[in-house]
Motif scaffolding. Structure first.
Motif, PDB file in Angstrom:
ATOM      1  N   THR A 186      27.355  34.756  44.051  1.00  0.00           N
ATOM      2  CA  THR A 186      27.015  35.970  44.797  1.00  0.00           C
ATOM      3  C   THR A 186      26.038  36.819  43.993  1.00  0.00           C
ATOM      4  O   THR A 186      25.932  36.694  42.775  1.00  0.00           O
ATOM      5  CB  THR A 186      28.272  36.798  45.101  1.00  0.00           C
ATOM      6  OG1 THR A 186      28.806  37.320  43.872  1.00  0.00           O
ATOM      7  CG2 THR A 186      29.325  35.958  45.795  1.00  0.00           C
TER       8      THR A 186
ATOM      9  N   TRP B  40      23.515  41.814  50.195  1.00  0.00           N
ATOM     10  CA  TRP B  40      24.430  40.979  49.418  1.00  0.00           C
ATOM     11  C   TRP B  40      24.677  39.700  50.178  1.00  0.00           C
ATOM     12  O   TRP B  40      24.716  39.682  51.415  1.00  0.00           O
ATOM     13  CB  TRP B  40      25.748  41.708  49.188  1.00  0.00           C
ATOM     14  CG  TRP B  40      26.783  40.873  48.481  1.00  0.00           C
ATOM     15  CD1 TRP B  40      27.040  40.818  47.148  1.00  0.00           C
ATOM     16  CD2 TRP B  40      27.705  39.943  49.100  1.00  0.00           C
ATOM     17  NE1 TRP B  40      28.055  39.934  46.883  1.00  0.00           N
ATOM     18  CE2 TRP B  40      28.474  39.377  48.066  1.00  0.00           C
ATOM     19  CE3 TRP B  40      27.925  39.526  50.411  1.00  0.00           C
ATOM     20  CZ2 TRP B  40      29.467  38.426  48.310  1.00  0.00           C
ATOM     21  CZ3 TRP B  40      28.903  38.584  50.658  1.00  0.00           C
ATOM     22  CH2 TRP B  40      29.670  38.056  49.610  1.00  0.00           C
TER      23      TRP B  40
ATOM     24  N   GLY C 134      26.458  35.371  49.478  1.00  0.00           N
ATOM     25  CA  GLY C 134      27.054  34.364  48.601  1.00  0.00           C
ATOM     26  C   GLY C 134      26.753  32.971  49.125  1.00  0.00           C
ATOM     27  O   GLY C 134      26.651  32.750  50.335  1.00  0.00           O
TER      28      GLY C 134
ATOM     29  N   GLN D 280      27.684  29.129  53.147  1.00  0.00           N
ATOM     30  CA  GLN D 280      27.124  30.404  52.722  1.00  0.00           C
ATOM     31  C   GLN D 280      27.765  31.519  53.535  1.00  0.00           C
ATOM     32  O   GLN D 280      28.213  31.304  54.669  1.00  0.00           O
ATOM     33  CB  GLN D 280      25.598  30.425  52.920  1.00  0.00           C
ATOM     34  CG  GLN D 280      25.155  30.312  54.370  1.00  0.00           C
ATOM     35  CD  GLN D 280      23.669  30.093  54.502  1.00  0.00           C
ATOM     36  OE1 GLN D 280      23.145  29.062  54.129  1.00  0.00           O
ATOM     37  NE2 GLN D 280      22.986  31.084  55.075  1.00  0.00           N
ATOM     38  N   THR D 281      27.806  32.696  52.962  1.00  0.00           N
ATOM     39  CA  THR D 281      28.347  33.846  53.668  1.00  0.00           C
ATOM     40  C   THR D 281      27.270  34.427  54.584  1.00  0.00           C
ATOM     41  O   THR D 281      26.116  34.023  54.540  1.00  0.00           O
ATOM     42  CB  THR D 281      28.809  34.921  52.682  1.00  0.00           C
ATOM     43  OG1 THR D 281      27.658  35.481  52.032  1.00  0.00           O
ATOM     44  CG2 THR D 281      29.756  34.346  51.648  1.00  0.00           C
TER      45      THR D 281
ATOM     46  N   VAL E 292      34.697  37.762  50.658  1.00  0.00           N
ATOM     47  CA  VAL E 292      35.244  36.958  49.570  1.00  0.00           C
ATOM     48  C   VAL E 292      36.684  36.555  49.847  1.00  0.00           C
ATOM     49  O   VAL E 292      37.092  35.416  49.586  1.00  0.00           O
ATOM     50  CB  VAL E 292      35.134  37.733  48.242  1.00  0.00           C
ATOM     51  CG1 VAL E 292      35.764  36.942  47.102  1.00  0.00           C
ATOM     52  CG2 VAL E 292      33.671  38.038  47.927  1.00  0.00           C
TER      53      VAL E 292
ATOM     54  N   ASP F  34      30.228  36.661  40.101  1.00  0.00           N
ATOM     55  CA  ASP F  34      29.446  37.865  40.321  1.00  0.00           C
ATOM     56  C   ASP F  34      28.918  38.322  38.966  1.00  0.00           C
ATOM     57  O   ASP F  34      29.574  38.134  37.943  1.00  0.00           O
ATOM     58  CB  ASP F  34      30.265  38.976  40.996  1.00  0.00           C
ATOM     59  CG  ASP F  34      31.501  39.346  40.199  1.00  0.00           C
ATOM     60  OD1 ASP F  34      31.740  38.710  39.152  1.00  0.00           O
ATOM     61  OD2 ASP F  34      32.233  40.257  40.606  1.00  0.00           O
TER      62      ASP F  34
END
Length: 333
Positions: free
Chosen positions: A143, A186, A188, A194-195, A219, A234
């Motif tokens: 991230t 942001w 990740g 992937q987010t 998360v 992170d």
């Protein structure tokens, strides 16, 4: 190359095939074969043009000086050569000689400064993780945050234009250097997923916002999907190391990876941010408002190929080895 061509001709290979293989014209191959048959030699005839202004020793000297002082301009190198050998050449000649030795003028890479302690910690981290298997890397969620500004001039985009048309309207990129706002985002990435891209609204990213806007909705869900082997990566930003963040991660049984300080080059998501920035910079028309920038970022993120992310994460093992080979110094991704 000349001897290779002669050898193939003696092996009865046709001149047409040789021309295609070496990307040469038929006359070159024919003249070379004729010269070899007549003289049993392939040496080039002495040129009849203007002799070189510098000797091989002087070219070697210029190359050594350029490697010792890589920020020197071609004009400075020309003056240094004159002071040492009394041979006066132009900066263009110096550039050509450096090109022959494999030196070209390029923009230097921009990296964060590293202390001896940073290098030692980076080296230890890479030695610890260089033997990780793909199954272990598959449990890590990489991230990071990144900021995209409406006024960013990356100088990476080029245009095709005719001479003398530099300031025509369709060849001009208007940039306001006094600020027009930007967005903090942001995201990740993992080996197989992937987010979503999270866009922070106005204000500073604090530990509370990081917990409520990132850890809770993103998360925690990835931790539930991956299982107890899930690892959160992170970087060492202050909001990430707040006490309430540590308490939340402990309550949710989320393991955090020990990340070496000042190591953005080890994080594969940095390459994703760079690619996303290049894509936004080439949008036509370019985003002119915050809302347009937000829409463009979300659209491009949803279309970002998972194959590229897979290659980036899977290369972590080789990247750790590269960092070890330079004793913890900067490494290209």
């Amino acid at each position: 190359m000349r001897w290779r061509i002669v050898g193939r001709l003696e092996a009865s290979q046709s001149q047409v095939q040789i021309c295609r293989e070496f990307n040469l014209t038929p006359s070159v191959v024919c003249n070379l074969w004729k010269q070899f048959q007549d003289t049993r030699s392939i040496k080039r005839k002495p040129g009849q043009g203007h002799p070189k202004a510098t000797t091989a020793t002087e070219d070697c000297y210029s190359s050594i000086i350029a490697r010792c002082n890589r920020g020197a301009t071609a004009s400075q190198l020309s003056r240094d050569l004159y002071a040492a050998t009394r041979t006066r050449v132009s900066r263009v000649t110096v550039s050509k000689r450096l090109h022959e030795t494999g030196l070209f003028a390029r923009r230097p890479a921009v990296c964060v400064p590293l202390t001896s302690t940073n290098r030692r910690v980076r080296l230890a981290w890479c030695r610890e993780h260089r033997d990780w298997s793909m199954d272990q890397w598959a449990t890590v969620l990489f991230t990071d945050e990144s900021r995209y500004s409406l006024t960013t001039d990356s100088r990476r985009t080029f245009i095709w234009r005719e001479p003398g048309t530099c300031y025509l309207s369709f060849n001009v990129c208007e940039i306001d250097h006094y600020g027009r706002g930007g967005l903090m985002v942001w995201a990740g990435i993992m080996l197989d997923g992937q987010t979503s891209l999270h866009v922070f609204e106005r204000g500073t990213v604090t530990g509370v916002r990081y917990r409520d806007e990132i850890l809770e909705p993103y998360v925690r869900l990835f931790r539930g999907a991956v299982g107890p082997k899930f690892i959160l990566m992170d970087h060492n930003a202050r909001p990430h190391r707040a006490l309430l963040v540590d308490e939340f991660l402990e309550s949710e049984d989320i393991h955090r990876m020990d990340w070496p300080a000042r190591s953005p080059d080890l994080n594969p998501i940095q390459h994703v941010w760079d690619a996303l920035g290049r894509t936004i910079a080439t949008c036509n028309p370019r985003p002119r408002t915050i809302q347009e920038m937000k829409t463009a970022l979300l659209n491009e993120w949803d279309q970002f190929p998972q194959e590229i992310i897979y290659c980036l994460v899977s290369s972590m093992k080789s990247h750790c080895k590269a960092c070890i080979s330079v004793r913890g110094d900067h490494t290209p991704y």
